[in-house]
Design a protein around this motif. Structure first.
Motif, PDB file in Angstrom:
ATOM      1  N   ALA A 120       0.858  -1.222  -0.023  1.00  0.00           N
ATOM      2  CA  ALA A 120      -0.074  -0.108   0.206  1.00  0.00           C
ATOM      3  C   ALA A 120       0.859   1.320  -0.121  1.00  0.00           C
ATOM      4  CB  ALA A 120      -0.804  -0.072   1.072  1.00  0.00           C
ATOM      5  N   GLU A 139       2.510   1.975  -5.910  1.00  0.00           N
ATOM      6  CA  GLU A 139       1.308   2.741  -6.178  1.00  0.00           C
ATOM      7  C   GLU A 139       1.152   2.597  -7.732  1.00  0.00           C
ATOM      8  OE1 GLU A 139       2.266   6.940  -5.153  1.00  0.00           O
ATOM      9  OE2 GLU A 139       2.886   6.216  -3.099  1.00  0.00           O
ATOM     10  N   ASP A 198      -1.160   7.461 -11.889  1.00  0.00           N
ATOM     11  CA  ASP A 198      -0.442   8.293 -10.976  1.00  0.00           C
ATOM     12  C   ASP A 198      -1.300   8.899 -10.124  1.00  0.00           C
ATOM     13  OD1 ASP A 198       1.940   9.196  -9.847  1.00  0.00           O
ATOM     14  OD2 ASP A 198       2.906   9.104 -11.831  1.00  0.00           O
ATOM     15  N   THR A 199      -0.891  10.118  -9.266  1.00  0.00           N
ATOM     16  CA  THR A 199      -1.896  11.021  -8.616  1.00  0.00           C
ATOM     17  C   THR A 199      -2.043  12.296  -9.525  1.00  0.00           C
ATOM     18  OG1 THR A 199      -2.257  12.021  -6.163  1.00  0.00           O
ATOM     19  CG2 THR A 199       0.023  11.951  -7.301  1.00  0.00           C
ATOM     20  N   GLY A 202      -8.654   8.752  -3.064  1.00  0.00           N
ATOM     21  CA  GLY A 202      -7.606   9.246  -3.482  1.00  0.00           C
ATOM     22  C   GLY A 202      -7.693  10.878  -3.536  1.00  0.00           C
ATOM     23  N   PRO A 237      -1.322   8.066  -1.134  1.00  0.00           N
ATOM     24  CA  PRO A 237      -0.665   7.242  -2.522  1.00  0.00           C
ATOM     25  C   PRO A 237      -1.757   6.963  -3.314  1.00  0.00           C
ATOM     26  CG  PRO A 237      -0.779   5.930  -0.574  1.00  0.00           C
ATOM     27  CD  PRO A 237      -1.299   7.057   0.001  1.00  0.00           C
ATOM     28  N   SER A 238      -1.404   7.028  -4.630  1.00  0.00           N
ATOM     29  CA  SER A 238      -2.370   6.570  -5.733  1.00  0.00           C
ATOM     30  C   SER A 238      -2.346   4.780  -5.761  1.00  0.00           C
ATOM     31  CB  SER A 238      -2.115   6.910  -7.282  1.00  0.00           C
ATOM     32  OG  SER A 238      -2.737   6.617  -7.990  1.00  0.00           O
ATOM     33  N   ALA A 239      -3.218   4.525  -4.985  1.00  0.00           N
ATOM     34  CA  ALA A 239      -3.079   2.791  -4.695  1.00  0.00           C
ATOM     35  C   ALA A 239      -4.503   2.449  -4.469  1.00  0.00           C
ATOM     36  CB  ALA A 239      -2.297   2.659  -3.529  1.00  0.00           C
TER      37      ALA A 239
END
Length: 575
Positions: free
Chosen positions: A33, A37, A40-41, A119, A142-144
């Motif tokens: 986590a 990732e 993307d963010t 997110g 995080p982008s996850a």
């Protein structure tokens, strides 16, 4: 290698050793986590395939390259929200009677949590009127995909049944630039592991017989690890340069690894095993990263007529995950009066490298920008260690998006589809095994490795939808001021104030130049200056001589009234 069921063994492990193995089976989720990732963010980055090291032109520079924050002038606010759509499934390899004593095939199981909606990315920044500095504060995660749910005793349950993880970054950043050709910036992050819950099924049988088929009515049980850590910190350092008007370079790094010291407890679906609460600590390092990029900007024209047409950026991102060889767990507690022992679990992860290519096309600047992007990322998990908790296989993605707005308010949407390698793992190659706390393999299983938990077919893909809105307050307020000025001009000049008494004619020496008709009131003399005959006009020096050049006939220019004398001269004596 798997083989026939081993003969029952008389000797049993202590209860403490048994329960420690149950606990350690649930450790992999945190690293996945925090580090693995999904690119993307940020809405702009998603549309550009994550290529943002050099060309980041919004407040996501807080994450991608802190140095680029210095390019943001005035006061701005950015909010992005990412929706991650995850499709994952596992079809376990069939069991054969020759090996396991039973013929059994399994249906494919899918992740029930297909959307992760948490997110967020929110940043505010300002230059506070300084020419070369910009400061920012923000929060993001995080982008996850932080949540999974599979059947409690399904065919995948020896790997994972539930996962629920929240990780947040709280940020303060500062950036400085020199002549719009070089910049340096730092983002200081406080890392908050808000929650980590991770569960799977283990076999608590005390005999050597291997039970390869999940069964809630057997000796198998579900365990859940519950951890938190609110005290970790790290920093990002970035550099940005513009060696040519059409070339930009960017470099950023998480130079300080994240040292997490997660603490918590454990829950089981058969709580009668626990006679005293169990505390567990899991120190873990999220390693350093490096991001580099080069950007080409194509523009035409010179000076005020210069116009951008498009840009093209190529980035490379490196994450040092091979630094994690194992997880270390420290237990404090007892079960059935037995103290629990510490354990070390090997993981053997790989470094991750990704290549990203993105472009902005300035269709109607500044009102409309269209963008495209693509990426490739190497796997973190080898085939033998493939896992459902966070599948990090070879992946590729394609993104698109646009930004539109005016007068200081701009909206952005970005979309990316990520395809991931399908993996087929055979029993002889699988390295993720069913956990057996009472009779662990291979020591208590006749030398056999145990039941392969990840033998089967893995399928997964992702879709990222990111929505953003940005407010540029200088532009927004300037538009309102222009609107008020236009309204004032439409109403026309105010009528003159009626005089109650005729004004006395001043002497010649008391005359002062009057503002030309139609001159804005702000450019005329103040009342104090108008009433002072000794105050020189704004376009003359202290001697009373005007700076304007005389006309051809020697008289003062018609557009400039003659300057009044500063005193009245005495009459001359007759000769």
């Amino acid at each position: 290698m798997p083989g026939p069921a081993a003969r029952p063994l008389a000797r049993r492990r202590t209860t403490a050793r048994r329960f420690a193995f149950v606990l350690t089976a649930s450790t992999p989720a945190l690293a996945h986590a925090g580090g693995f990732e999904i690119p993307d963010t940020g809405a702009r980055s998603v549309g550009r395939g994550g290529a943002m090291a050099a060309g980041v032109e919004d407040l996501t520079a807080l994450h991608y390259n802190p140095a680029a924050l210095a390019k943001q002038r005035g006061t701005t606010f950015l909010y992005n929200h990412n929706l991650a759509f995850h499709r994952a499934s596992f079809e376990r390899a069939p069991l054969s009677a020759e090996v396991w004593g039973v013929d059994r095939s399994f249906s494919r199981v899918e992740d029930r949590k297909k959307v992760f909606p948490l997110g967020l990315f929110a940043v505010v920044a300002s230059d506070f009127g300084l020419k070369n500095w910009t400061f920012a504060a923000g929060i993001y995660g995080p982008s996850a995909v932080g949540k999974h749910e599979y059947p409690a005793y399904g065919p995948q349950s020896f790997q994972l049944t539930r996962m629920d993880i929240l990780l947040a970054y709280y940020n303060l950043a500062a950036a400085w630039k020199w002549r719009d050709v070089f910049g340096i910036g730092v983002t200081v992050q406080w890392v908050d592991l808000v929650q980590m819950r991770y569960a799977l099924v283990v076999d608590s049988a005390a005999v050597a017989n291997l039970h390869a088929d999940p069964d809630p009515n057997s000796t198998q049980l579900e365990t859940e690890l519950r951890l938190k850590d609110h005290t970790a910190a790290t920093a990002l350092v970035g550099l940005w340069g513009k060696p040519h008007r059409r070339i930009e370079l960017g470099l950023s790094s998480r130079v300080i690894p994240v040292f997490l010291k997660a603490k918590g407890g454990v829950a089981v679906d058969k709580p009668t095993l626990v006679t005293r609460d169990i505390a567990v600590k899991m120190p873990l390092v999220l390693p350093a990263t490096l991001r580099a990029g080069i950007r080409y900007v194509h523009d035409v024209g010179e000076g005020a007529a210069r116009r951008r047409w498009f840009d093209l950026e190529l980035d490379a991102v490196y994450e040092n995950w091979s630094s994690i060889k194992a997880f270390e767990l420290d237990f404090d507690g007892a079960i059935s009066g037995q103290e629990l022992t510490d354990l070390r679990i090997a993981k053997n992860w790989r470094d991750t490298v990704s290549v990203r290519l993105g472009s902005d096309i300035y269709a109607l600047p500044p009102y409309l920008t269209v963008r495209l992007g693509a990426l490739y990322e190497s796997p973190t998990q080898t085939n033998a260690y493939s896992h459902l908790d966070f599948p990090a296989f070879t992946r590729g993605g394609f993104g698109a998006g646009l930004s539109a707005g005016a007068k200081g308010v701009y909206a952005t949407v970005g979309y990316m589809h990520i395809v991931q390698q399908t993996r087929q793992i055979g029993e002889s190659a699988a390295k993720v095994f069913q956990q057996r706390p009472l009779a662990p393999c291979p020591a208590e299983c006749g030398g056999l490795s145990g039941v392969p938990a990840n033998a089967g077919r893995f399928r997964s893909s992702f879709d990222m939808l990111n929505l953003g809105i940005e407010f540029c307050f200088a532009e927004l307020l300037a538009g309102r001021k222009r609107g008020r000025g236009a309204a004032d001009r439409k109403r026309g000049p105010a009528p003159p104030t009626p005089q109650t008494e005729p004004a006395a004619s001043p002497a010649a020496g008391d005359l002062a130049p009057q503002a030309p008709s139609g001159e804005p009131a702000g450019n005329s003399a103040t009342p104090d200056d108008a009433g002072d005959p000794t105050a020189p006009a704004s376009d003359q020096d202290a001697t009373g001589e005007t700076d304007a050049a005389p006309s051809d006939d020697g008289s003062a220019p018609a557009s400039e009234p003659a300057a009044p004398p500063t005193h009245v001269a005495e009459p001359s004596q007759p000769s």
